[in-house]
Design a protein around this motif. Structure first.
Motif, PDB file in Angstrom:
ATOM      1  N   PHE A 306      74.207  76.761  59.813  1.00  0.00           N
ATOM      2  CA  PHE A 306      74.228  77.035  61.258  1.00  0.00           C
ATOM      3  C   PHE A 306      75.363  77.998  61.616  1.00  0.00           C
ATOM      4  O   PHE A 306      75.287  78.725  62.597  1.00  0.00           O
ATOM      5  N   ASN A 307      76.391  78.009  60.806  1.00  0.00           N
ATOM      6  CA  ASN A 307      77.582  78.816  61.066  1.00  0.00           C
ATOM      7  C   ASN A 307      77.468  80.185  60.410  1.00  0.00           C
ATOM      8  O   ASN A 307      77.278  80.292  59.205  1.00  0.00           O
ATOM      9  N   ASP A 308      77.584  81.248  61.216  1.00  0.00           N
ATOM     10  CA  ASP A 308      77.591  82.615  60.687  1.00  0.00           C
ATOM     11  C   ASP A 308      78.933  83.298  60.925  1.00  0.00           C
ATOM     12  O   ASP A 308      79.050  84.524  60.824  1.00  0.00           O
ATOM     13  N   ASN A 309      79.969  82.511  61.245  1.00  0.00           N
ATOM     14  CA  ASN A 309      81.324  82.987  61.519  1.00  0.00           C
ATOM     15  C   ASN A 309      81.384  83.897  62.735  1.00  0.00           C
ATOM     16  O   ASN A 309      82.299  84.712  62.870  1.00  0.00           O
ATOM     17  N   LYS A 310      80.411  83.779  63.613  1.00  0.00           N
ATOM     18  CA  LYS A 310      80.434  84.512  64.879  1.00  0.00           C
ATOM     19  C   LYS A 310      80.613  83.564  66.076  1.00  0.00           C
ATOM     20  O   LYS A 310      80.609  84.007  67.206  1.00  0.00           O
ATOM     21  N   GLY A 311      80.740  82.269  65.775  1.00  0.00           N
ATOM     22  CA  GLY A 311      81.031  81.323  66.841  1.00  0.00           C
ATOM     23  C   GLY A 311      79.988  80.251  67.042  1.00  0.00           C
ATOM     24  O   GLY A 311      78.796  80.545  67.182  1.00  0.00           O
ATOM     25  N   VAL A 312      80.430  78.997  67.030  1.00  0.00           N
ATOM     26  CA  VAL A 312      79.582  77.849  67.343  1.00  0.00           C
ATOM     27  C   VAL A 312      80.341  76.967  68.331  1.00  0.00           C
ATOM     28  O   VAL A 312      81.513  76.644  68.120  1.00  0.00           O
ATOM     29  N   SER A 313      79.695  76.602  69.404  1.00  0.00           N
ATOM     30  CA  SER A 313      80.299  75.725  70.405  1.00  0.00           C
ATOM     31  C   SER A 313      79.995  74.268  70.084  1.00  0.00           C
ATOM     32  O   SER A 313      78.894  73.930  69.643  1.00  0.00           O
ATOM     33  N   LEU A 314      80.985  73.427  70.314  1.00  0.00           N
ATOM     34  CA  LEU A 314      80.784  71.981  70.327  1.00  0.00           C
ATOM     35  C   LEU A 314      80.717  71.550  71.785  1.00  0.00           C
ATOM     36  O   LEU A 314      81.596  71.875  72.583  1.00  0.00           O
ATOM     37  N   LEU A 315      79.667  70.839  72.124  1.00  0.00           N
ATOM     38  CA  LEU A 315      79.500  70.337  73.484  1.00  0.00           C
ATOM     39  C   LEU A 315      79.414  68.820  73.431  1.00  0.00           C
ATOM     40  O   LEU A 315      78.592  68.266  72.697  1.00  0.00           O
ATOM     41  N   LEU A 316      80.275  68.167  74.197  1.00  0.00           N
ATOM     42  CA  LEU A 316      80.202  66.720  74.361  1.00  0.00           C
ATOM     43  C   LEU A 316      79.618  66.424  75.734  1.00  0.00           C
ATOM     44  O   LEU A 316      80.130  66.910  76.745  1.00  0.00           O
ATOM     45  N   VAL A 317      78.551  65.673  75.749  1.00  0.00           N
ATOM     46  CA  VAL A 317      77.885  65.331  77.010  1.00  0.00           C
ATOM     47  C   VAL A 317      78.468  64.014  77.499  1.00  0.00           C
ATOM     48  O   VAL A 317      78.269  62.968  76.895  1.00  0.00           O
ATOM     49  N   ASN A 318      79.211  64.086  78.600  1.00  0.00           N
ATOM     50  CA  ASN A 318      79.971  62.931  79.072  1.00  0.00           C
ATOM     51  C   ASN A 318      79.343  62.197  80.245  1.00  0.00           C
ATOM     52  O   ASN A 318      79.839  61.142  80.637  1.00  0.00           O
ATOM     53  N   SER A 319      78.295  62.752  80.825  1.00  0.00           N
ATOM     54  CA  SER A 319      77.692  62.117  81.995  1.00  0.00           C
ATOM     55  C   SER A 319      76.209  62.456  82.068  1.00  0.00           C
ATOM     56  O   SER A 319      75.729  63.370  81.392  1.00  0.00           O
ATOM     57  N   GLU A 320      75.510  61.725  82.911  1.00  0.00           N
ATOM     58  CA  GLU A 320      74.089  62.004  83.127  1.00  0.00           C
ATOM     59  C   GLU A 320      73.905  63.389  83.736  1.00  0.00           C
ATOM     60  O   GLU A 320      72.961  64.108  83.387  1.00  0.00           O
ATOM     61  N   LYS A 321      74.824  63.784  84.602  1.00  0.00           N
ATOM     62  CA  LYS A 321      74.756  65.108  85.201  1.00  0.00           C
ATOM     63  C   LYS A 321      74.920  66.194  84.126  1.00  0.00           C
ATOM     64  O   LYS A 321      74.239  67.217  84.144  1.00  0.00           O
ATOM     65  N   GLY A 322      75.812  65.951  83.173  1.00  0.00           N
ATOM     66  CA  GLY A 322      75.986  66.884  82.076  1.00  0.00           C
ATOM     67  C   GLY A 322      74.733  67.021  81.238  1.00  0.00           C
ATOM     68  O   GLY A 322      74.366  68.110  80.788  1.00  0.00           O
ATOM     69  N   SER A 323      74.063  65.899  81.012  1.00  0.00           N
ATOM     70  CA  SER A 323      72.817  65.921  80.249  1.00  0.00           C
ATOM     71  C   SER A 323      71.738  66.709  80.981  1.00  0.00           C
ATOM     72  O   SER A 323      70.968  67.456  80.364  1.00  0.00           O
ATOM     73  N   ARG A 324      71.679  66.569  82.301  1.00  0.00           N
ATOM     74  CA  ARG A 324      70.661  67.273  83.087  1.00  0.00           C
ATOM     75  C   ARG A 324      70.824  68.789  82.987  1.00  0.00           C
ATOM     76  O   ARG A 324      69.850  69.506  82.782  1.00  0.00           O
ATOM     77  N   ILE A 325      72.057  69.278  83.132  1.00  0.00           N
ATOM     78  CA  ILE A 325      72.236  70.724  83.111  1.00  0.00           C
ATOM     79  C   ILE A 325      72.021  71.279  81.700  1.00  0.00           C
ATOM     80  O   ILE A 325      71.527  72.400  81.534  1.00  0.00           O
ATOM     81  N   LEU A 326      72.341  70.505  80.676  1.00  0.00           N
ATOM     82  CA  LEU A 326      72.063  70.948  79.307  1.00  0.00           C
ATOM     83  C   LEU A 326      70.569  71.148  79.110  1.00  0.00           C
ATOM     84  O   LEU A 326      70.130  72.142  78.525  1.00  0.00           O
ATOM     85  N   ASN A 327      69.784  70.228  79.605  1.00  0.00           N
ATOM     86  CA  ASN A 327      68.334  70.348  79.479  1.00  0.00           C
ATOM     87  C   ASN A 327      67.786  71.552  80.239  1.00  0.00           C
ATOM     88  O   ASN A 327      66.752  72.121  79.869  1.00  0.00           O
ATOM     89  N   LYS A 328      68.494  71.964  81.284  1.00  0.00           N
ATOM     90  CA  LYS A 328      68.054  73.121  82.072  1.00  0.00           C
ATOM     91  C   LYS A 328      68.244  74.438  81.328  1.00  0.00           C
ATOM     92  O   LYS A 328      67.553  75.422  81.618  1.00  0.00           O
TER      93      LYS A 328
END
Length: 338
Positions: A306-328
């Motif tokens: 998955f890593n090509d040394n151009k950048g990978v973000s780690l995202l922690l989903v901490n709330s239901e609202k966070g989950s909703r916008i991720l799905n969007k």
């Protein structure tokens, strides 16, 4: 040895807190004092923390453990192990599908994808940006051109100016708002907003290493100007052109680029952070924001190819609202739950 404070590991140098102990002695301690925190460390040792915080827990060298092993052994005690498990189960590795967008961002451009959703809703986005004198301040963006100023690392404290007041005004005007910043800035914003309707507010904090004083950053730029006999015309705290995982700053003097590591070294050695950062109440798994963003260091141990040394973000989903916008925004990102 290491002592844990609500999920944060701290290395302590006080030898009076560390004694040689074997496994039998540790288990005996746990039988006698089930309200203490004890752990076996590296070469062998015991660290004692304040009673009553963790419950009876034993752990063999937490630094080398896989997260799921920490969960299985309940190394944070019943309460915080459950929270840690929730965080691990909500981890997402993200790469923006547009390569140029990702390449010009700090890691995998997760924030770009998330903030694009807010901008498409005619909302406002707040983040840290360089000013003309290379100081860093929070500013408001309602278009992609201004929002893109938030790209890249900012290893210095951001001046909030009237950001909190502006966020409240936008919310009162029924706008969608995304605020990004350190965890303490997010917590401060939420306290400021009080009873304001925050149903359209989305917050992102970063996995913060601490923030150096703006004065130190200013003095470092003066040092560079003196050393290279010119004026600073551009600055980048982490130059991605030499690889995502290469931690060096780039300073342009009269438009001539210089790759340096003086400021970066001081930052990662914890020599220049603000005093409050050394006792941060938010450096734990109880995040105040809907989403937590970070570089996904160690991605190769979790997701292959998955890593090509151009950048990978780690995202922690901490709330239901966070989950909703991720799905969007899922159609604009390569996303792997891990």
């Amino acid at each position: 040895g290491y002592v844990f404070d609500h999920g944060r590991s701290i290395y302590i140098h006080d030898s009076s807190l560390v004694w040689p102990r074997d496994r039998d002695e540790i288990e005996k301690i746990l039988e006698d004092k089930l309200d203490t925190r004890v752990e076996l460390i590296g070469e062998g040792g015991r660290v004692y923390s304040e009673p009553g915080m963790y419950g009876g827990v034993w752990d063999g060298d937490i630094a080398s453990q896989h997260p799921h092993s920490a969960i299985y052994e309940r190394v944070f005690g019943p309460t915080f192990t459950k929270r840690f498990e929730d965080i691990v189960n909500a981890r997402v590795a993200i790469k923006h599908k547009d390569f140029n967008t990702r390449f010009t961002s700090r890691s995998g451009a997760a924030f770009v994808a998330l903030s694009d959703y807010i901008l498409n809703k005619k909302g406002s986005v707040y983040g840290a940006a360089f000013q003309d004198d290379f100081s860093v301040s929070h500013i408001r963006a309602t278009d992609r051109y201004v929002r893109d100023k938030f790209k890249g690392s900012k290893y210095v404290q951001s001046d909030m100016k009237d950001t909190f007041k502006s966020v409240k005004n936008d919310l009162n005007n029924d706008m969608y708002v995304m605020f990004s910043g350190t965890a303490c800035q997010v917590a401060g914003l939420k306290r400021y907003l009080g009873k304001c309707d925050t149903s359209k507010l989305y917050t992102c904090d970063i996995a913060c290493h601490g923030v150096p004083s703006p004065i130190i950053w200013k003095e470092y730029l003066k040092h560079c100007e003196k050393k290279f006999c010119g004026k600073v015309t551009k600055a980048d705290f982490r130059d991605k052109t030499i690889g995502w995982n290469t931690h060096k700053e780039a300073i342009w003097i009269d438009d001539n680029k210089h790759i340096l590591n003086g400021y970066t070294y001081l930052f990662y050695e914890d020599d220049i952070e603000r005093p409050s950062c050394y006792n941060c109440k938010y450096s734990n798994i109880d995040r105040p924001a809907d989403l937590t963003l970070a570089d996904f260091w160690g991605i190769d141990r979790v997701v292959e190819n998955f890593n090509d040394n151009k950048g990978v973000s780690l995202l922690l989903v901490n709330s239901e609202k966070g989950s909703r916008i991720l799905n969007k925004v899922i159609d604009n990102i390569h996303c792997v739950e891990c």
